[in-house]
Design a protein around this motif. Structure first.
Motif: not given
Length: 68
Positions: A33-34, A36-41
């Motif tokens: 999940g982390a 994924g969040v970093l990739a989206i950011q």
């Protein structure tokens, strides 16, 4: 997906028991999940946006464009 008792028991033994197995699974989920969040950011910061779809275009829904 069903896991057999033997497979779960072996996995739990490898990581230190049932609690270790739960912590390992939860930790893996948090890491994914982390990431994924970093990739989206990162995509948002670079201005690169890609729509994730199932291959259908919702704007061209044939059901909603039919005349009643």
């Amino acid at each position: 997906m069903m896991w057999s008792y033997a497979a779960l028991s072996k996995a739990a033994k490898t990581v230190g028991g049932p609690a270790g197995l739960v912590f390992t699974l939860v930790g893996g989920g948090i890491a994914i999940g982390a990431a994924g969040v970093l990739a989206i950011q990162k995509m948002a910061a670079n201005g690169t946006y890609h729509e994730i779809t199932d291959g259908r275009d919702d704007d061209d829904n044939t059901e909603s464009s039919k005349a009643d």
